[in-house]
Design a protein around this motif. Structure first.
Motif, PDB file in Angstrom:
ATOM      1  N   THR A   1       0.835  -1.194   0.000  1.00 48.19           N
ATOM      2  CA  THR A   1       0.000   0.000   0.000  1.00 48.19           C
ATOM      3  C   THR A   1       0.869   1.242   0.000  1.00 48.19           C
ATOM      4  O   THR A   1       2.074   1.170   0.239  1.00 48.19           O
ATOM      5  CB  THR A   1      -0.911   0.019   1.241  1.00 48.19           C
ATOM      6  OG1 THR A   1      -0.077   0.006   2.418  1.00 48.19           O
ATOM      7  CG2 THR A   1      -1.841  -1.184   1.264  1.00 48.19           C
ATOM      8  N   GLY A   2       0.239   2.372  -0.269  1.00 47.65           N
ATOM      9  CA  GLY A   2       0.968   3.625  -0.231  1.00 47.65           C
ATOM     10  C   GLY A   2       1.321   4.023   1.193  1.00 47.65           C
ATOM     11  O   GLY A   2       0.916   3.364   2.161  1.00 47.65           O
TER      12      GLY A   2
ATOM     13  N   MET B   1      -8.706  15.544   5.190  1.00 45.84           N
ATOM     14  CA  MET B   1      -8.980  15.781   3.773  1.00 45.84           C
ATOM     15  C   MET B   1      -8.734  14.513   2.964  1.00 45.84           C
ATOM     16  O   MET B   1      -9.499  14.176   2.043  1.00 45.84           O
ATOM     17  CB  MET B   1      -8.112  16.932   3.259  1.00 45.84           C
ATOM     18  CG  MET B   1      -8.457  17.383   1.846  1.00 45.84           C
ATOM     19  SD  MET B   1     -10.091  18.124   1.733  1.00 45.84           S
ATOM     20  CE  MET B   1     -10.618  17.594   0.118  1.00 45.84           C
ATOM     21  N   GLY B   2      -7.673  13.807   3.307  1.00 43.67           N
ATOM     22  CA  GLY B   2      -7.395  12.558   2.616  1.00 43.67           C
ATOM     23  C   GLY B   2      -8.479  11.522   2.847  1.00 43.67           C
ATOM     24  O   GLY B   2      -8.896  10.820   1.922  1.00 43.67           O
TER      25      GLY B   2
ATOM     26  N   ASP C   1      -6.760   6.393  -1.944  1.00 47.86           N
ATOM     27  CA  ASP C   1      -7.151   5.097  -2.492  1.00 47.86           C
ATOM     28  C   ASP C   1      -7.104   5.119  -4.022  1.00 47.86           C
ATOM     29  O   ASP C   1      -6.650   4.162  -4.656  1.00 47.86           O
ATOM     30  CB  ASP C   1      -8.564   4.736  -2.029  1.00 47.86           C
ATOM     31  CG  ASP C   1      -8.643   4.492  -0.531  1.00 47.86           C
ATOM     32  OD1 ASP C   1      -7.623   4.079   0.052  1.00 47.86           O
ATOM     33  OD2 ASP C   1      -9.719   4.725   0.054  1.00 47.86           O
ATOM     34  N   VAL C   2      -7.587   6.220  -4.599  1.00 48.84           N
ATOM     35  CA  VAL C   2      -7.541   6.354  -6.056  1.00 48.84           C
ATOM     36  C   VAL C   2      -6.085   6.399  -6.530  1.00 48.84           C
ATOM     37  O   VAL C   2      -5.723   5.803  -7.548  1.00 48.84           O
ATOM     38  CB  VAL C   2      -8.305   7.608  -6.517  1.00 48.84           C
ATOM     39  CG1 VAL C   2      -8.252   7.752  -8.036  1.00 48.84           C
ATOM     40  CG2 VAL C   2      -9.758   7.549  -6.058  1.00 48.84           C
ATOM     41  N   ALA C   3      -5.242   7.101  -5.781  1.00 50.63           N
ATOM     42  CA  ALA C   3      -3.830   7.226  -6.151  1.00 50.63           C
ATOM     43  C   ALA C   3      -3.126   5.873  -6.147  1.00 50.63           C
ATOM     44  O   ALA C   3      -2.282   5.600  -7.012  1.00 50.63           O
ATOM     45  CB  ALA C   3      -3.126   8.189  -5.196  1.00 50.63           C
ATOM     46  N   ASP C   4      -3.474   5.011  -5.185  1.00 53.43           N
ATOM     47  CA  ASP C   4      -2.859   3.683  -5.135  1.00 53.43           C
ATOM     48  C   ASP C   4      -3.206   2.866  -6.372  1.00 53.43           C
ATOM     49  O   ASP C   4      -2.386   2.088  -6.864  1.00 53.43           O
ATOM     50  CB  ASP C   4      -3.326   2.938  -3.879  1.00 53.43           C
ATOM     51  CG  ASP C   4      -2.591   3.393  -2.624  1.00 53.43           C
ATOM     52  OD1 ASP C   4      -1.537   4.026  -2.747  1.00 53.43           O
ATOM     53  OD2 ASP C   4      -3.091   3.098  -1.514  1.00 53.43           O
ATOM     54  N   VAL C   5      -4.427   3.034  -6.866  1.00 48.84           N
ATOM     55  CA  VAL C   5      -4.863   2.281  -8.040  1.00 48.84           C
ATOM     56  C   VAL C   5      -4.354   2.906  -9.332  1.00 48.84           C
ATOM     57  O   VAL C   5      -3.851   2.219 -10.219  1.00 48.84           O
ATOM     58  CB  VAL C   5      -6.405   2.189  -8.068  1.00 48.84           C
ATOM     59  CG1 VAL C   5      -6.880   1.509  -9.360  1.00 48.84           C
ATOM     60  CG2 VAL C   5      -6.924   1.449  -6.846  1.00 48.84           C
ATOM     61  N   GLU C   6      -4.469   4.220  -9.427  1.00 47.38           N
ATOM     62  CA  GLU C   6      -4.169   4.928 -10.663  1.00 47.38           C
ATOM     63  C   GLU C   6      -2.699   5.321 -10.802  1.00 47.38           C
ATOM     64  O   GLU C   6      -2.228   5.585 -11.904  1.00 47.38           O
ATOM     65  CB  GLU C   6      -5.031   6.190 -10.749  1.00 47.38           C
ATOM     66  CG  GLU C   6      -6.487   5.899 -11.045  1.00 47.38           C
ATOM     67  CD  GLU C   6      -6.723   5.590 -12.509  1.00 47.38           C
ATOM     68  OE1 GLU C   6      -6.757   6.529 -13.328  1.00 47.38           O
ATOM     69  OE2 GLU C   6      -6.876   4.401 -12.836  1.00 47.38           O
ATOM     70  N   GLY C   7      -1.982   5.409  -9.685  1.00 49.83           N
ATOM     71  CA  GLY C   7      -0.568   5.729  -9.743  1.00 49.83           C
ATOM     72  C   GLY C   7      -0.282   7.212  -9.863  1.00 49.83           C
ATOM     73  O   GLY C   7       0.202   7.662 -10.917  1.00 49.83           O
TER      74      GLY C   7
END
Length: 333
Positions: free
Chosen positions: A30-31, A77-78, A85-91
């Motif tokens: 995970t990030g 905010m996160g 979560d979107v960042a982990d999937v989308e990069g």
């Protein structure tokens, strides 16, 4: 109608991709959070960086600067937005600056003060400096740097888009207002209540002048607002749309000639199953959607679509997080 339908389909496709790949994501790393501090002559601010799962120093990633609203901060905010979560999937890398309580007792970004409404000055310069620090410390694709924010962070987003069009490829304003919607504390109170006293067309020209870029460029902007927002009058969202259309009218050829018009090229009605209805107005230019305006019917001052249960979130609205990322992700500076 095509642009709005494509966005809705894209959301559904991305959700399906997440479900299909769920086991793989669960097994992968995970990030994680990194923490930083940036300062210049105008002060210093802490910031948190969400480094997504699978990050590699050899692979430059997009960056999304996320500006929180009042009485808020990076962690809340996160959680409210779900961007990590979107960042982990989308990069992509997510950057959350924190407003100092010494700069504003309620941690609002001071978007209404002239010192913060200029390039290389005040809080705008600090936020731009944070972006530069992240570019130095991480593998970043400089063509794909974006900014978004809600409420006071949304108004600050307008400033960053106006004055740093050479940095940000695109941005999204949630429950905020246009560039220089107010220039005093008392003026900001009136703008929140009834909308800015200033003309969006005049402020559109001021935004174009603030850029500092030798050749200001067309700037794609997404605006999100609730029709029942009693904290930031929805007219502020309408003014932001008009202001950035005017800014883009000047940016395309340097002339105020209505080449970019304040007339939607398509209007799409949407409905969240069991939730709120919404209207999407698309303003296209040169074959692409330049400005997109979401009005969520019956929603107050909230991050639309968040299921976090936190204050200032509304689970019945369309998913503003996915919609924002899908609007931004393919924009290049």
């Amino acid at each position: 109608m095509k642009s709005g339908i494509v966005s809705i389909k894209a959301v559904l496709l991305l959700l399906c991709a997440w479900l299909a790949a769920g086991n793989a994501f669960a097994q992968s790393s995970t990030g994680h959070w990194d923490f930083g501090l940036y300062g210049n002559l105008f002060g210093s601010r802490e910031y948190q960086v969400w480094v997504p799962a699978g990050y590699e120093q050899s692979k430059p990633l997009p960056v999304l600067l996320v500006l929180h609203g009042c009485v808020n901060g990076p962690n809340l905010m996160g959680e409210a937005s779900g961007f990590n979560d979107v960042a982990d999937v989308e990069g992509f890398i997510v950057v959350y600056p924190r407003q100092n309580v010494t700069a504003n007792p309620t941690r609002c970004w001071n978007w209404q003060l002239p010192i913060n409404q200029a390039r290389g000055s005040g809080e705008a310069s600090i936020l731009a400096g944070i972006v530069d620090a992240v570019k130095t410390g991480y593998a970043v694709d400089p063509r794909r740097v974006y900014v978004t924010g809600i409420s006071a962070g949304g108004a600050m987003t307008s400033i960053m888009l106006a004055c740093y069009s050479d940095v940000f490829a695109a941005g999204a304003i949630h429950s905020g207002g246009m560039y220089k919607g107010a220039t005093t504390v008392s003026g900001s109170a009136y703008a929140l209540l009834a909308g800015s006293i200033y003309s969006p067309e005049s402020n559109g020209k001021l935004a174009w002048q603030c850029s500092g870029s030798p050749s200001p460029r067309l700037l794609p902007v997404l605006v999100f607002h609730g029709s029942a927002d009693a904290t930031v009058n929805p007219v502020n969202g309408q003014q932001a749309v008009r202001q950035f259309l005017q800014t883009n009218d000047l940016a395309d050829d340097g002339l105020d000639n209505d080449s970019v018009k304040y007339v939607p090229t398509s209007t799409v009605a949407g409905q969240v199953p069991g939730g709120r209805s919404y209207t999407v107005k698309n303003y296209s230019y040169g074959g692409r959607t330049l400005v997109q305006d979401y009005l969520v019917h019956g929603m107050g001052h909230a991050w639309s679509g968040s299921t976090s249960g936190l204050p200032f979130t509304d689970p019945q609205g369309p998913d503003a997080t996915l919609i924002t990322w899908l609007f931004l992700k393919d924009q290049l500076r």
